[in-house]
Enzyme design. Structure first.
Site, PDB file in Angstrom:
ATOM      1  CD  GLU A 196      70.588  23.829 -13.844  1.00  0.00           C
ATOM      2  OE1 GLU A 196      71.254  22.838 -13.522  1.00  0.00           O
ATOM      3  OE2 GLU A 196      70.590  24.871 -13.171  1.00  0.00           O
ATOM      4  CB  CYS A 256      61.090  28.024 -12.026  1.00  0.00           C
ATOM      5  SG  CYS A 256      62.312  29.289 -12.332  1.00  0.00           S
ATOM      6  CB  CYS A 288      71.545  35.481 -18.561  1.00  0.00           C
ATOM      7  SG  CYS A 288      70.566  37.012 -18.510  1.00  0.00           S
ATOM      8  CB  CYS A 341      72.390  40.556 -12.602  1.00  0.00           C
ATOM      9  SG  CYS A 341      71.151  41.296 -13.681  1.00  0.00           S
ATOM     10  CB  CYS A 399      72.366  36.437 -11.378  1.00  0.00           C
ATOM     11  SG  CYS A 399      71.481  35.095 -12.201  1.00  0.00           S
ATOM     12  N   GLY A 426      68.106  33.083 -18.136  1.00  0.00           N
ATOM     13  CA  GLY A 426      67.866  33.979 -19.256  1.00  0.00           C
ATOM     14  C   GLY A 426      66.988  35.171 -18.930  1.00  0.00           C
ATOM     15  CD  GLU A 427      65.183  40.131 -19.193  1.00  0.00           C
ATOM     16  OE1 GLU A 427      65.491  40.117 -17.996  1.00  0.00           O
ATOM     17  OE2 GLU A 427      64.012  40.352 -19.584  1.00  0.00           O
ATOM     18  CB  SER A 455      60.878  37.360 -13.635  1.00  0.00           C
ATOM     19  OG  SER A 455      61.776  38.119 -12.859  1.00  0.00           O
ATOM     20  CB  SER A 514      65.081  41.741 -11.326  1.00  0.00           C
ATOM     21  OG  SER A 514      64.578  40.438 -11.510  1.00  0.00           O
ATOM     22  CG  LEU A 515      63.491  48.114  -8.002  1.00  0.00           C
ATOM     23  CD1 LEU A 515      63.580  48.799  -9.355  1.00  0.00           C
ATOM     24  CD2 LEU A 515      62.297  48.659  -7.217  1.00  0.00           C
ATOM     25  CG  HIS A 516      67.566  42.971  -7.551  1.00  0.00           C
ATOM     26  ND1 HIS A 516      66.785  42.108  -6.814  1.00  0.00           N
ATOM     27  CD2 HIS A 516      67.672  42.404  -8.786  1.00  0.00           C
ATOM     28  CE1 HIS A 516      66.467  41.061  -7.562  1.00  0.00           C
ATOM     29  NE2 HIS A 516      66.976  41.222  -8.767  1.00  0.00           N
ATOM     30  CG  ASN A 534      69.037  31.459  -3.033  1.00  0.00           C
ATOM     31  OD1 ASN A 534      68.839  31.044  -1.889  1.00  0.00           O
ATOM     32  ND2 ASN A 534      68.053  31.861  -3.815  1.00  0.00           N
ATOM     33  CB  CYS A 572      66.047  32.926  -6.869  1.00  0.00           C
ATOM     34  SG  CYS A 572      64.341  32.728  -6.507  1.00  0.00           S
TER      35      CYS A 572
HETATM   36  N1  SAH Z   1      66.273  37.599 -16.054  1.00  0.00           N
HETATM   37  C1  SAH Z   1      65.042  37.656 -15.334  1.00  0.00           C
HETATM   38  C2  SAH Z   1      64.593  36.325 -14.742  1.00  0.00           C
HETATM   39  C3  SAH Z   1      65.614  35.480 -14.028  1.00  0.00           C
HETATM   40  S1  SAH Z   1      65.941  35.288 -12.350  1.00  0.00           S
HETATM   41  C4  SAH Z   1      65.128  38.695 -14.242  1.00  0.00           C
HETATM   42  O1  SAH Z   1      66.192  39.245 -14.040  1.00  0.00           O
HETATM   43  O2  SAH Z   1      64.113  38.997 -13.636  1.00  0.00           O
HETATM   44  C5  SAH Z   1      64.637  35.300 -11.288  1.00  0.00           C
HETATM   45  C6  SAH Z   1      64.944  36.151 -10.024  1.00  0.00           C
HETATM   46  O3  SAH Z   1      66.019  35.627  -9.217  1.00  0.00           O
HETATM   47  C7  SAH Z   1      65.365  37.562 -10.403  1.00  0.00           C
HETATM   48  O4  SAH Z   1      64.698  38.503  -9.624  1.00  0.00           O
HETATM   49  C8  SAH Z   1      66.829  37.548 -10.093  1.00  0.00           C
HETATM   50  O5  SAH Z   1      67.318  38.832  -9.892  1.00  0.00           O
HETATM   51  C9  SAH Z   1      66.875  36.695  -8.840  1.00  0.00           C
HETATM   52  N2  SAH Z   1      68.211  36.219  -8.515  1.00  0.00           N
HETATM   53  C10 SAH Z   1      69.268  36.095  -9.344  1.00  0.00           C
HETATM   54  N3  SAH Z   1      70.336  35.636  -8.674  1.00  0.00           N
HETATM   55  C11 SAH Z   1      69.953  35.457  -7.400  1.00  0.00           C
HETATM   56  C12 SAH Z   1      70.622  34.957  -6.238  1.00  0.00           C
HETATM   57  N4  SAH Z   1      71.897  34.555  -6.277  1.00  0.00           N
HETATM   58  N5  SAH Z   1      69.917  34.888  -5.094  1.00  0.00           N
HETATM   59  C13 SAH Z   1      68.611  35.253  -5.060  1.00  0.00           C
HETATM   60  N6  SAH Z   1      67.934  35.709  -6.130  1.00  0.00           N
HETATM   61  C14 SAH Z   1      68.601  35.819  -7.283  1.00  0.00           C
END
Ligand code: SAH
Length: 400
Positions: free
Chosen positions: A118, A131, A138, A142, A145, A191-192, A223, A245-247, A322, A365
């Site tokens: 997508e 985007c 992927c 995570c 996601c 994807g990464e 990203s 993506s730190l989180h 999300n 996202c």
């Molecule tokens: N693989 C890469 C790029 C993909 S996602 C990465 O991990 O950075 C882009 C962003 O959306 C990332 O920061 C990811 O962690 C975040 N993301 C993934 N799932 C999400 C969700 N359910 N709600 C909000 N953000 C999310």
């Protein structure tokens, strides 16, 4: 081979199917959308033409959005004939289009063999962000996601990555010489990107090239979930904006949310980020932080995050979670997100909240799923956990 090197080489190992495909296509026609300037010049030379023809070609393809060699009227007729025989300008087929009330558009694109990925366009008053995806699915697993839940099928080729921007321009009605519709490109779709380094790098070159999409380096953002060796490689190879993506502010939690953290923990990751900014003379790294109710959103966690980042070239982008079917998390309330942001700001860390866009069409996202037939045999998270267990057992056995 160690777990680490096995994984770091994944980008070079996994795309067997795609590489075979690329070779077959090569024998037939080369997709010029995947070739950065030097390679296109070499291709023109190989066709018996002067390398500067590549400039003309790029101007037709990227400035004028032309997709047919026969329409490129200032190229010699016999060169156009040779191009038609040996090359193509092919973009992914569109399987579905959706538009949200806020103007966000999402396209489902074919990757062949029943697979799909997508891309999303997000219009704002002062910019238009596309985007794009870098892989079908992927492999990074995570836990928050939805793309991860689909598993991994294959890497996209550089032509499929560039083709997304070309196609979106056409879909959005871009006119040659007219105003830009896509002002920013973010590799934040499926994807990464750093696990598909070989195909992503040429695509980035085409985005930045003034004969290509001519985007400034601050308007192209990659990203990553934190593939440390590839961040060092990127620092040597190209200059684009980096988002990470730190989180989570500590390794125990981050390893649970982003399993790659077990290979490349936070301290190593941040070291790589500061190196990237030094090398690239960049402004700052954007740290994405998904806000998960009761998991990573406390004031104490905000203070811990501030301790990691204060005094460094860092910005934090808080992303309200999300949800997707079956997801084990809930979104933090607006008040909690606000409080988290305030703590960061008081501690001197620049922080913003990402506005949710296009969620009613699952375009926000982490909601991109495409159609993925999973080819990973074992999920990265469980593979790393098993590796950690066996190391622990070995250590217990040897009394280490
Ligand atoms: N693989 C890469 C790029 C993909 S996602 C990465 O991990 O950075 C882009 C962003 O959306 C990332 O920061 C990811 O962690 C975040 N993301 C993934 N799932 C999400 C969700 N359910 N709600 C909000 N953000 C999310």
């Amino acid at each position: 081979m160690s777990e680490q090197s096995q994984f770091d080489a994944a980008g070079d190992q996994l795309p067997a199917a795609e590489d075979e495909g690329a070779e077959t296509r090569q024998a037939e026609r080369v997709n010029l959308l995947g070739l950065p300037r030097e390679q296109l010049e070499a291709f023109c030379s190989a066709l018996g033409s002067r390398p500067f023809r590549a400039r003309q070609l790029m101007s037709w393809v990227y400035k004028r959005g032309c997709g047919r060699f026969e329409d490129m009227t200032d190229l010699a007729r016999d060169f156009r004939a040779r191009l038609s025989a040996r090359a193509e300008l092919a973009v992914p087929d569109i399987l579905q289009r959706q538009q949200a009330a806020d103007g966000t558009c999402k396209w489902l694109l074919s990757a062949g063999n029943g697979q799909a990925f997508e891309m999303v366009y997000i219009p704002e008053s002062d910019r238009g962000t596309l985007c794009i995806s870098s892989q079908v699915g992927c492999a990074l697993d995570c836990s928050f996601c939805s793309t991860a839940q689909q598993g991994f099928n294959r890497n996209l080729s550089s032509a499929e990555i560039v083709g997304q921007v070309w196609l979106a321009n056409r879909e959005l009605g871009f006119q040659p010489g007219g105003e830009r519709i896509i002002t920013n490109v973010v590799l934040m779709g499926m994807g990464e990107p750093l696990a598909n380094y070989r195909q992503v790098l040429p695509a980035l070159r085409i985005f930045l090239d003034d004969l290509g999409f001519d985007l400034s380096r601050r308007r192209v953002t990659l990203s990553t979930s934190g593939l440390v060796p590839q961040i060092y490689r990127l620092a040597q190879d190209i200059n684009v904006a980096l988002a990470v993506s730190l989180h989570a502010p500590d390794d125990a939690l981050r390893s649970r949310l982003v399993p790659i953290n077990r290979l490349h923990p936070i301290a190593e990751l941040l070291e790589a980020c500061w190196h990237y900014i030094d090398e690239q003379n960049g402004r700052s790294v954007t740290f994405e932080y998904v806000m998960l109710d009761g998991v990573n959103d406390s004031a104490e966690q905000a203070r811990a995050l501030a301790r990691l980042l204060a005094g460094h070239p860092a910005k934090v982008n808080l992303i309200p979670f999300n949800p997707f079917p079956g997801s084990p998390y809930r979104r933090s309330s607006d008040d909690v997100v606000q409080r988290f942001r305030d703590v960061l700001i008081r501690a001197g860390v620049h922080a913003t909240v990402r506005r949710t866009r296009g969620d009613e069409i699952d375009a926000a996202c982490g909601q991109l799923v495409g159609r993925v037939h999973d080819r990973t045999l074992v999920r990265l998270g469980s593979r790393l956990a098993a590796a950690a267990r066996s190391t622990q057992n070995a250590a217990t056995r040897t009394g280490a």
